[in-house]
Motif scaffolding. Structure first.
Motif, PDB file in Angstrom:
ATOM      1  N   VAL A 151      -7.084   3.240   3.258  1.00 26.41           N
ATOM      2  CA  VAL A 151      -6.703   2.762   1.933  1.00 26.41           C
ATOM      3  C   VAL A 151      -7.907   2.781   0.988  1.00 26.41           C
ATOM      4  O   VAL A 151      -7.766   3.066  -0.214  1.00 26.41           O
ATOM      5  CB  VAL A 151      -6.059   1.363   2.006  1.00 26.41           C
ATOM      6  CG1 VAL A 151      -7.079   0.269   2.190  1.00 26.41           C
ATOM      7  CG2 VAL A 151      -5.215   1.094   0.757  1.00 26.41           C
ATOM      8  N   ALA A 183       0.833  -1.207   0.000  1.00 27.72           N
ATOM      9  CA  ALA A 183       0.000   0.000   0.000  1.00 27.72           C
ATOM     10  C   ALA A 183       0.864   1.252   0.000  1.00 27.72           C
ATOM     11  O   ALA A 183       0.551   2.244  -0.679  1.00 27.72           O
ATOM     12  CB  ALA A 183      -0.933  -0.013   1.208  1.00 27.72           C
ATOM     13  N   CYS A 236      -4.170  -0.576  -5.080  1.00 26.27           N
ATOM     14  CA  CYS A 236      -4.699  -0.587  -3.712  1.00 26.27           C
ATOM     15  C   CYS A 236      -5.517  -1.847  -3.416  1.00 26.27           C
ATOM     16  O   CYS A 236      -5.683  -2.213  -2.249  1.00 26.27           O
ATOM     17  CB  CYS A 236      -5.569   0.647  -3.463  1.00 26.27           C
ATOM     18  SG  CYS A 236      -4.652   2.203  -3.442  1.00 26.27           S
TER      19      CYS A 236
END
Length: 383
Positions: free
Chosen positions: A75, A11, A167
């Protein structure tokens, strides 16, 4: 190292790519959205400022949540911001997505730093941080050139879609790999106690040093392109090569420092800081020779991230009694430097020093850090 650390690093790779890739996309964005390139540059500034301001704010908002739920929320917000950006038809909307993405990035990194430190014994914090920050260094090696290539082949929107897609595995990794541990209120110090911890002079000192070193790093990194095509006299095709060399050096530096930052932080700083200080003037003086440029760019990338990562590890150690805000402190220090350095380097670029000006600026910033640290070297080393 635990598998969740590598999932968090993925990430961080996506977020680092997003932070740096705009340098190669701004002209196309400006043309399509009908704004001057200088105005399009606000996208970079908005992201950097959002990172600095967002780290403590988002860390406090995430207080009381488990590490997994906080990471997941940030995220997903980052992913959504990039999907909207890829569809944006106006500059104000695109600018707004950069602010949202910066806040999500700041929150994610603040929680991830704390989570990474909690996943390993205290004596391995440095190695855990090295794994996490390897996502950023990998972004400079592969993510940024990859984003520029996508932008060239398929347009700037493709780069935003690519970051959003990156992601997705991180989301799955957080769900499956990060423990869902909730600390009870009795176990967690009060926010007032954490804020009191953050006022400790030792913590403020290492935060200042981390910000100065990172300012030096990003001040020169941001303006390597005009140095390559100007003073060195190489073609523009060499710019990505030099950027990748700097990124490869940074990866090597953060990896090596991760093995020493916990056991011998004083050694890393005592050796690395003087070499880093000497390296920026050396690069400025020898930049006209391509061979010297290529070698020194790699070396300075390695030294910058070795010293910087060690200082950020020291931040986490000194903020140990503030589990909510420790990562926010480290994130704020990193990004305060990322804002200050390019601003000072841009001013130097317009002086008689020309495209060597950012290198002299970096030397001055590291010199200031060394002067501050020298009489307090035992504190900086964790003694």
């Amino acid at each position: 190292m635990p598998l969740p650390l590598y999932l968090l690093a993925l990430a961080v790779f996506a977020m680092g790519t997003s932070e740096f890739m705009l340098a190669g996309l701004l002209p196309d964005i400006a043309t399509e959205l009908d704004v001057p390139v200088g105005t399009a540059g606000l996208l970079t500034s908005a992201f950097a400022v959002g990172m600095v301001a967002g780290a403590p704010l988002t860390a406090v908002l995430a207080r009381g949540r488990s590490g997994r739920s906080g990471l997941l929320a940030f995220v997903l917000a980052f992913l959504a911001a990039h999907a909207v950006a890829a569809l944006a038809t106006s500059f104000p909307l695109l600018l707004a997505t950069r602010v949202v993405a910066a806040l999500a990035n700041a929150g994610f990194l603040a929680v991830a730093l704390t989570t990474a430190a909690a996943l390993v014994p205290p004596e391995r914090k440095g190695r855990a941080l090295a794994v996490l920050l390897s996502g950023t260094t990998a972004a400079t090696i592969a993510g940024v050139p990859g984003g520029a290539l996508l932008g060239t082949l398929f347009g700037w929107r493709a780069a935003f879609w690519a970051v959003a897609l990156l992601c997705l595995p991180a989301v799955l990794g957080i769900l499956r790999g990060v423990p869902d541990r909730e600390g009870s209120e009795a176990e967690r110090p009060s926010l007032r106690a954490e804020l009191a911890r953050l006022r400790r002079p030792r913590l403020l000192l290492v935060m200042l040093l981390g910000a100065l070193v990172n300012a030096a790093t990003f001040g020169s990194f941001t303006f390597l392109a005009p140095l390559v095509t100007g003073t060195t006299g190489l073609g523009s095709v060499w710019v990505p090569v030099v950027l990748v060399l700097f990124g490869a050096g940074s990866f090597a530096g953060v990896t090596a420092a991760g093995r020493l930052a916990d056991r011998r932080p004083g050694l890393v700083l005592a050796v690395g800081a003087p070499l880093l200080l000497a390296g920026w003037p050396a690069l400025a003086l020898l930049a006209a020779w391509p061979g010297a440029l290529l070698v020194l760019v790699f070396v300075q990338g390695a030294l910058s991230f070795a010293v910087g990562a060690t200082l950020i590890t020291r931040v986490l150690h000194e903020a140990d009694g503030a589990p909510t805000l420790a990562g926010a402190c480290a994130t704020a220090a990193l990004n305060a430097g990322a804002v200050l350095g390019p601003l000072l380097a841009a001013i130097a670029l317009g002086t008689a020093a020309g495209d060597r000006g950012p290198l002299w600026t970096s030397a001055a910033l590291v010199g200031a850090a060394v002067l501050v640290a020298l009489p307090r070297r035992r504190v900086v080393a964790g003694a």
